[in-house]
Design a protein around this motif. Structure first.
Motif, PDB file in Angstrom:
ATOM      1  N   TYR A 165       0.822  -1.211   0.000  1.00  0.00           N
ATOM      2  CA  TYR A 165       0.000   0.000   0.000  1.00  0.00           C
ATOM      3  C   TYR A 165       0.855   1.260   0.000  1.00  0.00           C
ATOM      4  N   THR A 166       1.838   1.332   0.891  1.00  0.00           N
ATOM      5  CA  THR A 166       2.620   2.559   1.011  1.00  0.00           C
ATOM      6  C   THR A 166       3.565   2.749  -0.174  1.00  0.00           C
ATOM      7  N   VAL A 167       4.156   1.691  -0.673  1.00  0.00           N
ATOM      8  CA  VAL A 167       5.046   1.825  -1.822  1.00  0.00           C
ATOM      9  C   VAL A 167       4.253   2.240  -3.064  1.00  0.00           C
ATOM     10  N   ASP A 168       3.087   1.648  -3.259  1.00  0.00           N
ATOM     11  CA  ASP A 168       2.275   1.947  -4.440  1.00  0.00           C
ATOM     12  C   ASP A 168       1.834   3.399  -4.497  1.00  0.00           C
ATOM     13  N   GLU A 226       9.537   3.359  -8.214  1.00  0.00           N
ATOM     14  CA  GLU A 226      10.741   3.232  -9.037  1.00  0.00           C
ATOM     15  C   GLU A 226      11.901   2.643  -8.245  1.00  0.00           C
ATOM     16  N   ARG A 227      12.027   3.040  -6.998  1.00  0.00           N
ATOM     17  CA  ARG A 227      13.085   2.495  -6.150  1.00  0.00           C
ATOM     18  C   ARG A 227      12.903   0.982  -5.980  1.00  0.00           C
ATOM     19  N   PRO A 254      14.909  -3.847  -5.479  1.00  0.00           N
ATOM     20  CA  PRO A 254      13.907  -4.418  -4.581  1.00  0.00           C
ATOM     21  C   PRO A 254      14.477  -4.842  -3.226  1.00  0.00           C
ATOM     22  N   GLU A 255      15.622  -5.474  -3.208  1.00  0.00           N
ATOM     23  CA  GLU A 255      16.189  -5.943  -1.947  1.00  0.00           C
ATOM     24  C   GLU A 255      16.519  -4.765  -1.027  1.00  0.00           C
ATOM     25  N   GLY A 256      17.158  -3.757  -1.591  1.00  0.00           N
ATOM     26  CA  GLY A 256      17.501  -2.572  -0.802  1.00  0.00           C
ATOM     27  C   GLY A 256      16.279  -1.823  -0.320  1.00  0.00           C
ATOM     28  N   THR A 257      15.261  -1.732  -1.167  1.00  0.00           N
ATOM     29  CA  THR A 257      14.035  -1.033  -0.793  1.00  0.00           C
ATOM     30  C   THR A 257      13.313  -1.773   0.330  1.00  0.00           C
ATOM     31  N   VAL A 258      13.236  -3.088   0.227  1.00  0.00           N
ATOM     32  CA  VAL A 258      12.582  -3.876   1.273  1.00  0.00           C
ATOM     33  C   VAL A 258      13.335  -3.710   2.595  1.00  0.00           C
TER      34      VAL A 258
END
Length: 119
Positions: free
Chosen positions: A11-14, A21-22, A27-31
Motif C-alpha cells: 500500500y505505502t510503496v504503491d 521506481e526504487r 527491490p532488496e535494498g528497498t525492502v
C-alpha cells in the motif's frame, strides 16, 4: 507471518511514485530500508507514533525482494494491492494488457478457496 505488514508495504510503496521506481530498480535494498525505517510507522498518524514489533519473516522478505507476486498472494497479500503495484512497476515492459495477462497466468494455479486475505 504478518499479512498486515505485507499489505502495508504494498500500500505505502504503491502510493509514492519515487518508491515505486526504487522498488523496481532495487527491490532488496528497498525492502530492507522500508522494513528498518517505515514498518513501525502507524498508517495515517503523525510522525511521533510508531511500533517496534513489526518485521517481515524470511519468506515474506524473499518474496518482496524477488518481486514474487504469486508467492505474496499465497502468503495472503491482498491481490488488488499486488496487482496495482506491479502494474505500476512492470506494465511499461509489456504490450497493452500484457502484464495483467501475465499476472493472471502466473496465478492461474491458485484454486478457490483463495488464500485468506483478512488482516
Amino acid at each position: 507471518m504478518s499479512r498486515y505488514l505485507l499489505n502495508k508495504f504494498l500500500y505505502t510503496v504503491d502510493r509514492d511514485p519515487g518508491l515505486v521506481e526504487r522498488y523496481r530498480d532495487d527491490p532488496e535494498g528497498t525492502v530492507a530500508w522500508w522494513e528498518a525505517e517505515q514498518a513501525g510507522r502507524i498508517l495515517n498518524c503523525h510522525d511521533g507514533e510508531s511500533s517496534t514489533w513489526l518485521a517481515f519473516d524470511d519468506t515474506e522478505r524473499a518474496a518482496l525482494a524477488g518481486h514474487d507476486y504469486p508467492k505474496l498472494f499465497e502468503l495472503g497479500a491482498h491481490p488488488f494491492l499486488t496487482l496495482t503495484l506491479f502494474i505500476a512497476m512492470f506494465e511499461r515492459d509489456h504490450e497493452p494488457m500484457g502484464f495483467q495477462t501475465e499476472y493472471a497466468q502466473r496465478l492461474a494455479h491458485v484454486a478457490m478457496p483463495y488464500p485468506d486475505i483478512a488482516t
